[in-house]
Design a protein around this motif. Structure first.
Motif, mmCIF file in Angstrom:
data_model
loop_
_atom_site.group_PDB
_atom_site.id
_atom_site.type_symbol
_atom_site.label_atom_id
_atom_site.label_comp_id
_atom_site.label_asym_id
_atom_site.label_seq_id
_atom_site.Cartn_x
_atom_site.Cartn_y
_atom_site.Cartn_z
ATOM 1 N N VAL A 1 -0.473 -9.776 11.180
ATOM 2 C CA VAL A 1 -1.396 -9.065 10.308
ATOM 3 C C VAL A 1 -1.685 -7.610 10.629
ATOM 4 N N ASP A 2 -1.438 -7.075 11.952
ATOM 5 C CA ASP A 2 -1.820 -6.094 12.342
ATOM 6 C C ASP A 2 -0.353 -5.098 11.795
ATOM 7 N N PHE A 3 0.790 -5.761 11.804
ATOM 8 C CA PHE A 3 1.852 -5.048 11.201
ATOM 9 C C PHE A 3 1.628 -4.891 9.850
ATOM 10 N N VAL A 4 1.059 -5.560 8.851
ATOM 11 C CA VAL A 4 0.778 -5.430 7.733
ATOM 12 C C VAL A 4 -0.217 -4.369 7.499
ATOM 13 N N ILE A 5 -1.332 -4.462 8.265
ATOM 14 C CA ILE A 5 -2.364 -3.546 8.111
ATOM 15 C C ILE A 5 -1.555 -1.922 8.458
ATOM 16 N N CYS A 6 -0.925 -1.764 9.505
ATOM 17 C CA CYS A 6 -0.229 -0.548 9.724
ATOM 18 C C CYS A 6 0.644 -0.051 8.527
ATOM 19 N N ASP A 7 1.224 -0.989 8.134
ATOM 20 C CA ASP A 7 2.308 -0.529 6.883
ATOM 21 C C ASP A 7 1.683 -0.440 5.652
ATOM 22 N N LEU A 8 0.336 -1.082 5.416
ATOM 23 C CA LEU A 8 -0.452 -0.589 4.242
ATOM 24 C C LEU A 8 -0.977 0.710 4.435
ATOM 25 N N THR A 9 -1.437 0.954 5.788
ATOM 26 C CA THR A 9 -1.823 2.049 6.126
ATOM 27 C C THR A 9 -1.165 3.432 5.750
ATOM 28 N N LEU A 10 0.229 3.317 6.294
ATOM 29 C CA LEU A 10 1.143 4.233 5.950
ATOM 30 C C LEU A 10 1.413 4.667 4.615
ATOM 31 N N TYR A 11 1.323 3.502 3.578
ATOM 32 C CA TYR A 11 1.738 3.724 2.385
ATOM 33 C C TYR A 11 0.452 4.276 1.488
ATOM 34 N N ASP B 1 -1.303 6.212 2.694
ATOM 35 C CA ASP B 1 -1.679 7.699 3.144
ATOM 36 C C ASP B 1 -0.731 8.449 2.120
ATOM 37 N N THR B 2 0.129 7.910 1.517
ATOM 38 C CA THR B 2 0.996 8.712 0.341
ATOM 39 C C THR B 2 0.830 8.218 -0.915
ATOM 40 N N HIS B 3 -0.022 7.024 -1.337
ATOM 41 C CA HIS B 3 -0.645 6.535 -2.288
ATOM 42 C C HIS B 3 -2.007 6.271 -2.362
ATOM 43 N N PRO B 4 -2.746 7.085 -2.133
ATOM 44 C CA PRO B 4 -4.011 6.852 -2.068
ATOM 45 C C PRO B 4 -4.808 6.240 -3.070
ATOM 46 N N ASP B 5 -4.301 6.382 -4.305
ATOM 47 C CA ASP B 5 -4.933 5.726 -5.552
ATOM 48 C C ASP B 5 -4.352 4.382 -6.072
ATOM 49 N N ASP B 6 -3.870 3.800 -5.124
ATOM 50 C CA ASP B 6 -3.152 2.329 -5.478
ATOM 51 C C ASP B 6 -4.320 1.352 -5.181
ATOM 52 N N TYR B 7 -4.785 1.043 -6.361
ATOM 53 C CA TYR B 7 -5.804 -0.104 -6.163
ATOM 54 C C TYR B 7 -5.733 -1.335 -5.487
ATOM 55 N N ALA C 1 -2.929 -1.802 -3.344
ATOM 56 C CA ALA C 1 -2.813 -1.761 -2.153
ATOM 57 C C ALA C 1 -4.030 -1.733 -1.238
ATOM 58 N N ILE C 2 -4.965 -0.996 -1.696
ATOM 59 C CA ILE C 2 -6.477 -0.952 -1.110
ATOM 60 C C ILE C 2 -7.009 -2.311 -0.873
ATOM 61 N N GLU C 3 -6.755 -3.194 -2.048
ATOM 62 C CA GLU C 3 -7.350 -4.440 -2.123
ATOM 63 C C GLU C 3 -6.673 -5.314 -1.047
ATOM 64 N N GLN C 4 -5.288 -5.275 -0.697
ATOM 65 C CA GLN C 4 -4.450 -5.929 0.089
ATOM 66 C C GLN C 4 -4.989 -5.541 1.390
ATOM 67 N N TYR C 5 -5.073 -4.063 1.508
ATOM 68 C CA TYR C 5 -5.431 -3.689 2.925
ATOM 69 C C TYR C 5 -6.904 -4.232 3.408
ATOM 70 N N ASN C 6 -7.772 -4.474 2.395
ATOM 71 C CA ASN C 6 -9.115 -4.845 2.730
ATOM 72 C C ASN C 6 -9.041 -6.331 3.183
#
Length: 86
Positions: free
Chosen positions: A18-28, A30-36, A38-43
């Motif tokens: 889970v930490d890996f996925v959170i880290c990966d989504l965070t990096l993504y 950072d360059t795609h801040p409007d990807d709704y 991805a934000i839902e997945q992150y949350n």
């Protein structure tokens, strides 16, 4: 090296995944801040992390210190093995 129950390692591995996925989504994000989506997945994964961490700590003691994990009474920080000791 301390040998812990099988569930200890399973929960710790789940937390690492889970930490890996959170880290990966965070990096993504950072360059795609409007990807709704991805934000839902992150949350969703942040919520899952909290749940897995709570389950782990309830059974095996705190994972982190400095106010990020609650303690039982009496103070039990010293009782659980550190992750590098298992």
């Amino acid at each position: 090296m301390t040998q812990m129950p099988k569930e200890y390692y399973e929960l710790l591995e789940e937390l690492q995944v889970v930490d890996f996925v959170i880290c990966d989504l965070t990096l993504y994000l950072d360059t795609h801040p409007d990807d709704y989506e991805a934000i839902e997945q992150y949350n969703q994964f942040v919520k899952k992390r909290k749940s897995v961490k709570k389950q782990f700590e309830k059974q095996f003691g705190p994972l982190t210190h400095f106010g990020y994990s609650y303690s039982n009474y009496p103070w039990d920080w010293k009782d659980a093995p550190w992750p590098w000791q298992v």
